[in-house]
Scaffold this active site. Structure first.
Site, PDB file in Angstrom:
ATOM      1  N   LEU A 255      -1.779   9.261  -0.481  1.00  0.00           N
ATOM      2  CA  LEU A 255      -1.346  10.417   0.298  1.00  0.00           C
ATOM      3  C   LEU A 255       0.129  10.723   0.053  1.00  0.00           C
ATOM      4  O   LEU A 255       0.943   9.809  -0.117  1.00  0.00           O
ATOM      5  CB  LEU A 255      -1.554  10.147   1.784  1.00  0.00           C
ATOM      6  CG  LEU A 255      -2.993  10.158   2.305  1.00  0.00           C
ATOM      7  CD1 LEU A 255      -3.101   9.345   3.595  1.00  0.00           C
ATOM      8  CD2 LEU A 255      -3.475  11.595   2.535  1.00  0.00           C
ATOM      9  N   ALA A 279      -0.831   0.294   3.383  1.00  0.00           N
ATOM     10  CA  ALA A 279      -1.653   1.150   2.521  1.00  0.00           C
ATOM     11  C   ALA A 279      -0.964   1.466   1.197  1.00  0.00           C
ATOM     12  O   ALA A 279      -1.632   1.807   0.215  1.00  0.00           O
ATOM     13  CB  ALA A 279      -2.006   2.439   3.254  1.00  0.00           C
ATOM     14  N   LYS A 283      -2.395   1.458  -2.856  1.00  0.00           N
ATOM     15  CA  LYS A 283      -2.294   2.761  -3.530  1.00  0.00           C
ATOM     16  C   LYS A 283      -2.978   3.880  -2.742  1.00  0.00           C
ATOM     17  O   LYS A 283      -3.371   4.905  -3.299  1.00  0.00           O
ATOM     18  CB  LYS A 283      -2.842   2.684  -4.956  1.00  0.00           C
ATOM     19  CG  LYS A 283      -2.132   1.649  -5.817  1.00  0.00           C
ATOM     20  CD  LYS A 283      -2.746   1.550  -7.200  1.00  0.00           C
ATOM     21  CE  LYS A 283      -2.022   0.482  -8.023  1.00  0.00           C
ATOM     22  NZ  LYS A 283      -2.153  -0.874  -7.454  1.00  0.00           N
ATOM     23  N   LYS A 284      -3.094   3.697  -1.431  1.00  0.00           N
ATOM     24  CA  LYS A 284      -3.703   4.716  -0.570  1.00  0.00           C
ATOM     25  C   LYS A 284      -2.650   5.653   0.024  1.00  0.00           C
ATOM     26  O   LYS A 284      -2.974   6.733   0.507  1.00  0.00           O
ATOM     27  CB  LYS A 284      -4.503   4.034   0.543  1.00  0.00           C
ATOM     28  CG  LYS A 284      -5.685   3.222   0.006  1.00  0.00           C
ATOM     29  CD  LYS A 284      -6.335   2.355   1.078  1.00  0.00           C
ATOM     30  CE  LYS A 284      -7.453   1.508   0.490  1.00  0.00           C
ATOM     31  NZ  LYS A 284      -8.023   0.573   1.498  1.00  0.00           N
ATOM     32  N   VAL A 285      -1.410   5.222   0.004  1.00  0.00           N
ATOM     33  CA  VAL A 285      -0.251   6.044   0.363  1.00  0.00           C
ATOM     34  C   VAL A 285       0.776   5.864  -0.752  1.00  0.00           C
ATOM     35  O   VAL A 285       1.016   4.741  -1.208  1.00  0.00           O
ATOM     36  CB  VAL A 285       0.355   5.619   1.722  1.00  0.00           C
ATOM     37  CG1 VAL A 285       1.655   6.368   1.996  1.00  0.00           C
ATOM     38  CG2 VAL A 285      -0.635   5.858   2.855  1.00  0.00           C
TER      39      VAL A 285
END
Length: 310
Positions: A255, A279, A283-285
Site C-alpha cells: 500500500l 506489514a 511487502k504489504k505496505v
C-alpha cells in the site's frame, strides 16, 4: 537527530467555542502534541491525499460496527463514492439487510445473557438484536433473491451476487444498495461465516448445481490491484477483512497509504494486533508509504475522522 528541527513545532493549546467545527478541531489537532488526537490529524492528512490523488482506495471493516449507528457513516462514505473497494465479512451483509428491514436496539454490556436468551434477544456488545430482526428475516430476504438469481444462471461470483442482492434492496439506508448503485464492489472472502452464508448453504442443499465461484472474486481483486496506479486503505479492525486487504496489496509491493484503527495489541502476534510497520516486512505496505495506527473504539474515531470529508 537535529535538535533545531526536533524543536521546530511548539505544542499549542486547543481553542474551542460554539463556532468550532470538526474541520477546525482537526486542524488544531495538528499542533496538539499528544496523543491520539495527533494521530487523528495524521490520519486525516493521509486520507485527504488518498482521496485527492489518482488512488484506488480500499475500505475494510468487521461486521460488528454495522450493528451500530456507524452504519450510517459508512453508508454516507459509499454514497459519496469516497472509496473504490470494500472488503468485509459475511456478518456485514447480515446486519445491513437486517437493519434495512428490521430494528436493533440500544442496550447494555451488563444485561444477563441467560435472561436475554430466554426472551429471544441476542446481545452484540451493548446492542440488542431481537430474533425477529435477524435470522428468519435475513433468510426470507436472501432466499427470495437467490431463487430469482438462480433462474438467471447457476454459478455466481460472490461479488456479483452481493451486487444483485444489494440492488434488489432498493433502500437508501442500505450500504449494499448504495455500493451496488455506485459500482463499488463488496468482497467477502469468508462468505459462509454468517447468516448470509448459511442461506447460500441452505439453497445449495436444495439445488446442487448452484455454485459460488470464490476464485472469480480473487480474479477481480487481482485486476483492481494490478490496474491501480496507487493504493490506499482505511482499515477498521483486524481479522480477515484487514488481512485480505493487505494480502492482495503485497502483489504490487504494498500500500502507498494506510490508516489502521484498532483496539488490539501486538504482544500476542495476532493479525489484528499487528501494526502496519510489521506489514512492511511482508511487502504489504511500502517502506515509503504514509501510514498511521490509531488505537481506539471505531464508533468514536471514525465519525471524528471522516466527518470533515462528508
Amino acid at each position: 537527530m537535529d535538535r533545531k528541527e526536533l524543536l521546530s513545532k511548539p505544542v499549542q493549546d486547543l481553542r474551542i467555542d460554539g463556532n468550532t467545527t470538526l474541520s477546525n478541531l482537526m486542524a488544531q489537532f495538528s499542533n496538539i502534541g499528544g496523543f491520539t488526537a495527533a494521530k487523528l490529524y495524521e490520519a486525516h492528512s493521509i486520507i485527504s491525499d488518498m482521496f485527492l490523488e489518482d488512488n484506488t482506495t480500499f475500505l475494510s471493516f468487521p461486521a460488528d460496527i454495522i450493528s451500530t449507528g456507524l452504519r450510517g457513516l459508512i453508508n454516507d462514505v459509499v454514497k459519496r463514492k469516497l472509496v473504490d473497494v470494500i472488503i468485509t465479512t459475511s456478518g456485514t451483509l447480515d446486519h445491513d439487510i437486517a437493519r434495512t428491514f428490521g430494528k436493533y436496539y440500544c442496550g447494555s454490556f451488563n444485561y444477563s445473557d441467560v435472561e436475554l436468551r430466554e426472551i429471544n434477544i441476542n446481545r452484540l456488545g451493548n446492542v440488542l438484536v431481537p430474533d425477529e430482526s435477524y435470522g428468519e428475516l435475513i433468510e426470507e430476504k436472501v432466499m427470495e433473491q437467490l431463487e430469482k438469481l438462480y433462474s438467471i444462471k447457476k454459478e455466481w461470483a460472490t461479488v456479483d451476487l452481493i451486487k444483485e442482492i444489494g440492488l434488489s434492496i432498493n433502500n437508501e439506508s442500505s450500504i449494499l444498495y448504495n455500493a451496488a448503485k455506485n459500482d463499488i464492489p463488496i468482497f467477502v472472502p469468508g462468505i459462509t461465516d454468517g447468516s448470509f452464508g448459511s442461506q447460500l448453504w441452505s439453497f445449495y442443499e436444495q439445488h446442487h448445481d448452484f455454485k459460488i465461484n470464490l476464485l472469480e472474486d480473487e480474479h477481480r481483486l487481482s485486476d483492481i490491484i494490478f490496474d491501480a496506479k496507487k493504493t490506499g486503505a482505511i482499515m477498521v479492525g483486524g481479522g480477515i477483512s484487514k488481512h485480505h486487504t493487505i494480502w492482495w496489496n503485497q502483489f504490487r509491493d504494498g500500500l502507498d497509504y494506510a490508516v489502521y484503527i484498532t483496539t488490539a495489541q501486538e504482544y500476542d502476534g495476532s493479525l489484528s494486533g499487528a501494526k502496519l510497520e510489521e506489514a512492511i516486512s511482508w511487502k504489504k505496505v511500502r517502506p515509503n508509504a504514509r501510514f498511521v495506527n490509531i488505537y481506539g473504539d471505531a464508533t468514536v474515531i471514525m465519525p471524528i475522522l471522516m466527518a470533515p470529508f462528508l
